[in-house]
Design a protein around this motif. Structure first.
Motif, PDB file in Angstrom:
ATOM      1  N   ALA A   1       0.819  -1.217   0.000  1.00 22.86           N
ATOM      2  CA  ALA A   1       0.000   0.000   0.000  1.00 22.86           C
ATOM      3  C   ALA A   1       0.855   1.270   0.000  1.00 22.86           C
ATOM      4  CB  ALA A   1      -0.917   0.006   1.221  1.00 22.86           C
ATOM      5  N   HIS A   2       2.165   1.129  -0.001  1.00 20.91           N
ATOM      6  CA  HIS A   2       3.078   2.276   0.036  1.00 20.91           C
ATOM      7  C   HIS A   2       3.696   2.475  -1.347  1.00 20.91           C
ATOM      8  CE1 HIS A   2       2.889   2.593   4.446  1.00 20.91           C
ATOM      9  NE2 HIS A   2       2.695   1.302   4.356  1.00 20.91           N
ATOM     10  N   ASP A   3       3.267   3.530  -2.010  1.00 23.22           N
ATOM     11  CA  ASP A   3       3.686   3.771  -3.396  1.00 23.22           C
ATOM     12  C   ASP A   3       5.192   3.795  -3.578  1.00 23.22           C
ATOM     13  OD1 ASP A   3       1.032   3.871  -4.134  1.00 23.22           O
ATOM     14  OD2 ASP A   3       0.942   6.066  -4.214  1.00 23.22           O
ATOM     15  N   SER A   4       5.922   4.402  -2.653  1.00 17.49           N
ATOM     16  CA  SER A   4       7.374   4.503  -2.835  1.00 17.49           C
ATOM     17  C   SER A   4       8.026   3.124  -2.754  1.00 17.49           C
ATOM     18  CB  SER A   4       7.991   5.447  -1.807  1.00 17.49           C
ATOM     19  OG  SER A   4       7.776   4.967  -0.487  1.00 17.49           O
ATOM     20  N   THR A   5       7.523   2.260  -1.876  1.00 10.57           N
ATOM     21  CA  THR A   5       8.057   0.903  -1.786  1.00 10.57           C
ATOM     22  C   THR A   5       7.718   0.115  -3.044  1.00 10.57           C
ATOM     23  OG1 THR A   5       7.897   0.920   0.633  1.00 10.57           O
ATOM     24  CG2 THR A   5       8.069  -1.233  -0.434  1.00 10.57           C
ATOM     25  N   VAL A   6       6.493   0.231  -3.483  1.00  7.51           N
ATOM     26  CA  VAL A   6       6.066  -0.474  -4.705  1.00  7.51           C
ATOM     27  C   VAL A   6       6.921  -0.024  -5.890  1.00  7.51           C
ATOM     28  CG1 VAL A   6       4.162  -0.739  -6.360  1.00  7.51           C
ATOM     29  CG2 VAL A   6       3.725  -0.918  -3.901  1.00  7.51           C
ATOM     30  N   GLU A   7       7.195   1.276  -5.980  1.00  2.61           N
ATOM     31  CA  GLU A   7       8.011   1.779  -7.084  1.00  2.61           C
ATOM     32  C   GLU A   7       9.439   1.249  -6.999  1.00  2.61           C
ATOM     33  OE1 GLU A   7       9.329   3.107 -10.447  1.00  2.61           O
ATOM     34  OE2 GLU A   7       7.215   3.117  -9.892  1.00  2.61           O
ATOM     35  N   GLN A   8       9.991   1.158  -5.785  1.00  5.40           N
ATOM     36  CA  GLN A   8      11.344   0.619  -5.627  1.00  5.40           C
ATOM     37  C   GLN A   8      11.380  -0.853  -6.036  1.00  5.40           C
ATOM     38  OE1 GLN A   8      14.346   2.153  -4.811  1.00  5.40           O
ATOM     39  NE2 GLN A   8      15.076   0.189  -5.508  1.00  5.40           N
ATOM     40  N   VAL A   9      10.374  -1.608  -5.636  1.00  2.00           N
ATOM     41  CA  VAL A   9      10.298  -3.024  -6.019  1.00  2.00           C
ATOM     42  C   VAL A   9      10.177  -3.136  -7.537  1.00  2.00           C
ATOM     43  CG1 VAL A   9       8.860  -5.106  -5.889  1.00  2.00           C
ATOM     44  CG2 VAL A   9       9.368  -3.810  -3.801  1.00  2.00           C
ATOM     45  N   ARG A  10       9.283  -2.365  -8.122  1.00  7.78           N
ATOM     46  CA  ARG A  10       9.077  -2.394  -9.578  1.00  7.78           C
ATOM     47  C   ARG A  10      10.371  -2.030 -10.316  1.00  7.78           C
ATOM     48  NH1 ARG A  10       4.902   1.336 -10.379  1.00  7.78           N
ATOM     49  NH2 ARG A  10       3.455  -0.300  -9.811  1.00  7.78           N
ATOM     50  N   SER A  11      11.033  -1.009  -9.856  1.00  8.99           N
ATOM     51  CA  SER A  11      12.268  -0.577 -10.508  1.00  8.99           C
ATOM     52  C   SER A  11      13.367  -1.632 -10.392  1.00  8.99           C
ATOM     53  CB  SER A  11      12.682   0.754  -9.864  1.00  8.99           C
ATOM     54  OG  SER A  11      14.028   0.907  -9.755  1.00  8.99           O
TER      55      SER A  11
END
Length: 191
Positions: free
Chosen positions: A114-124
């Motif tokens: 639910a944390h956009d910055s974490t999701v973006e880091q994982v995606r990247s």
């Protein structure tokens, strides 16, 4: 004039990464975090910002190391199959030896979805892993070690996904023979 830091921020970040990796974000209270780092909460905030910021920096450190290690491991083997087998079996062995620890990237993706910055880091990071694998597979195809009928991008996406599934199965206490069998089957996509 600000006082110089009386602690090694690099070592503190490493310790924070280990603690978050072992326990997760939610199960790591600030007092335990500051005790493990050997600093007060004021020093933590001054050096890293919030607990969220410290987590993001620790996850970034983990992700950079993960991608750098993958690049290194893929470059030392004589061929792509040997390299992939070694990488996958090493990951499986690590998961079997310490299933509670698992993979910080998988842990982050599940605990902090639910944390956009974490999701973006994982995606990247997943994109970086895919890119490394794509490059290795493209070079293998150019050398004739991989059939021209195979798409390096599609294989890299499959392998990136498989790696994360391997970590999840390791955390679910799959045994070594199970994981080794899964690795052998996954590598058949290169045939």
């Amino acid at each position: 004039m600000a006082r110089p830091r009386a602690f090694d921020t690099d070592l503190a970040l490493e310790r924070a990464m280990e603690l978050f990796w072992r326990q997760g974000y939610g199960a790591t209270p600030l007092p335990q975090l500051t005790a493990r780092l050997g600093i007060g909460s004021g020093s933590l905030y001054a050096a890293f910002g919030s607990k969220d910021d410290l987590y993001a920096q620790a996850l970034q450190r983990y992700c950079e190391g993960l991608v750098a290690d993958l690049e290194k491991q893929m470059d030392v083997a004589p061929d792509v199959r040997t390299a992939l087998r070694r990488v996958l079996l090493t990951l499986a062995a690590a998961d079997v030896s310490d299933p509670e620890r698992g993979c910080l990237l998988v842990n982050a993706a599940t605990e902090r979805a639910a944390h956009d910055s974490t999701v973006e880091q994982v995606r990247s990071t997943m994109a970086a892993v895919e890119s490394v694998l794509t490059g290795v597979l493209e070079r293998a195809r150019e050398r004739g070690d991989l059939s021209a009928a195979h798409s390096p991008v599609e294989l890299a996406r499959f392998l990136t996904t498989f790696i994360q599934g391997l970590h999840v199965m390791g955390s679910a206490r799959a045994d070594r023979p199970f994981l080794e069998s899964a690795v052998s089957t996954a590598l058949k996509v290169l045939d």
